[in-house]
Enzyme design. Structure first.
Site, mmCIF file in Angstrom:
data_model
loop_
_atom_site.group_PDB
_atom_site.id
_atom_site.type_symbol
_atom_site.label_atom_id
_atom_site.label_comp_id
_atom_site.label_asym_id
_atom_site.label_seq_id
_atom_site.Cartn_x
_atom_site.Cartn_y
_atom_site.Cartn_z
ATOM 1 N N TYR A 85 2.299 -33.477 13.247
ATOM 2 C CA TYR A 85 0.719 -33.083 12.706
ATOM 3 C C TYR A 85 0.611 -31.703 12.717
ATOM 4 O O TYR A 85 -0.087 -31.291 11.792
ATOM 5 C CB TYR A 85 0.204 -33.318 14.172
ATOM 6 C CG TYR A 85 -1.541 -33.069 14.451
ATOM 7 C CD1 TYR A 85 -2.375 -33.787 13.735
ATOM 8 C CD2 TYR A 85 -1.858 -31.610 15.063
ATOM 9 C CE1 TYR A 85 -3.575 -33.586 13.840
ATOM 10 C CE2 TYR A 85 -3.036 -31.383 14.765
ATOM 11 C CZ TYR A 85 -4.250 -32.352 14.446
ATOM 12 O OH TYR A 85 -5.442 -31.799 14.412
ATOM 13 N N SER A 134 -6.235 -27.106 11.187
ATOM 14 C CA SER A 134 -6.223 -26.885 12.796
ATOM 15 C C SER A 134 -5.652 -25.522 13.212
ATOM 16 O O SER A 134 -4.921 -24.918 12.426
ATOM 17 C CB SER A 134 -5.231 -27.997 13.262
ATOM 18 O OG SER A 134 -4.990 -27.939 14.557
#
Length: 279
Positions: free
Chosen positions: A185, A172
């Site tokens: 995350y 990400s």
């Protein structure tokens, strides 16, 4: 394209989203780039995973779709794979359990005889304003699903992945530009990028490539299921293209990394961020 404020219970479903994401159902055209290959895609029921499954099938690959419990979404992904003339295998289960990760690979070998492509894409996140708000159990679960599952899947697949195989991790943009309210995350996504780079070096002598993709804001069920409504409404507007990306807009990158045409691409990290640099 923007999206109205909305919220779902985790893990979220595609049918409840407004607007419905584009997974390439009507747009992706294959050209045989993955003919005869066998793929495992985790989180393959919806979002990026569904877009990759559709693309892989239209490129000639059979696909095992690993997912948690979103049966309706998974069946819809399988329908598109089968409409492309390829075999679809559904495998529900919680990847936080290492035994489930091993069972996913065992099932793929049972159905396909081998695994040429592993896409570790399943992910979990929740938004928290302070560190103290993050439950210990949620920290552990986020690491287990996002990062540890990648390790266990890779370890299980290596004995059945032939030379020329491809391992792809979904990282990400948050790995390099962490969002403070998504601390667990973001940490796992940095771990995926680092782990993939290590694997590329460890597996080179076996003829297996490892790469990662770093998406920016992509419109998937994870967003309305894990973010406050006001953040959902503005989701994607912070990047130069000023919109959330669609899952279909990542599919071609995953196809490239899985294909024999990318035989010298290993240890790479491809950003699909709507113009936001990864530094």
């Amino acid at each position: 394209m923007s999206q109205p404020a909305q919220q779902q219970e985790p893990p979220g479903t595609t049918g409840a989203m407004e607007p419905t994401p584009d997974h390439g159902e009507q747009s992706y055209r294959g050209s045989g780039r993955l003919a005869g290959k066998k793929a495992v895609i985790t989180g393959g029921d919806s979002g990026i995973g569904r877009a990759v499954a559709i693309a892989y099938a239209r490129e000639g690959a059979d696909v095992l779709i690993s997912y948690l419990n979103e049966d309706e979404d998974a069946r819809e992904t399988a329908r598109w794979v089968e409409e492309a003339g390829r075999k679809a295998v559904l495998f529900p289960g919680d990847l936080a359990d290492p035994a489930t990760c091993r069972a996913v690979i065992d099932k793929a070998v049972q159905e396909f005889g081998k695994v040429d492509i592993l896409v570790s894409n399943a992910a979990f996140q929740m938004t928290h304003e302070t560190i103290e708000e993050i439950p210990d159990e949620e920290w552990d679960r986020t690491l287990a699903i996002n990062l540890s599952a990648f390790f266990h899947l890779t370890k299980a697949v290596l004995p059945v992945m032939p030379p020329g195989g491809s391992i792809i991790g979904s990282s990400s943009v948050n790995s390099d530009n962490p969002v403070p309210t998504l601390l667990p995350y973001s940490a796992t996504k940095a771990g995926i990028a680092n782990m993939t780079a290590s694997m590329a070096q460890l597996l080179a002598e076996r003829g297996i490539r490892a790469n990662s993709v770093a998406p920016g804001p992509i419109w998937t069920p994870l967003i309305p299921a894990t973010m406050p409504e006001d953040e959902v409404e503005s989701f994607g507007q912070q990047v130069p293209l000023q919109r959330a990306g669609q899952p279909a807009e990542l599919a071609a990158v995953y196809v490239l990394l899985a294909s024999d045409e990318a035989s010298y691409v290993s240890g790479a990290r491809i950003a699909v961020t709507g113009g936001k640099p990864i530094l």
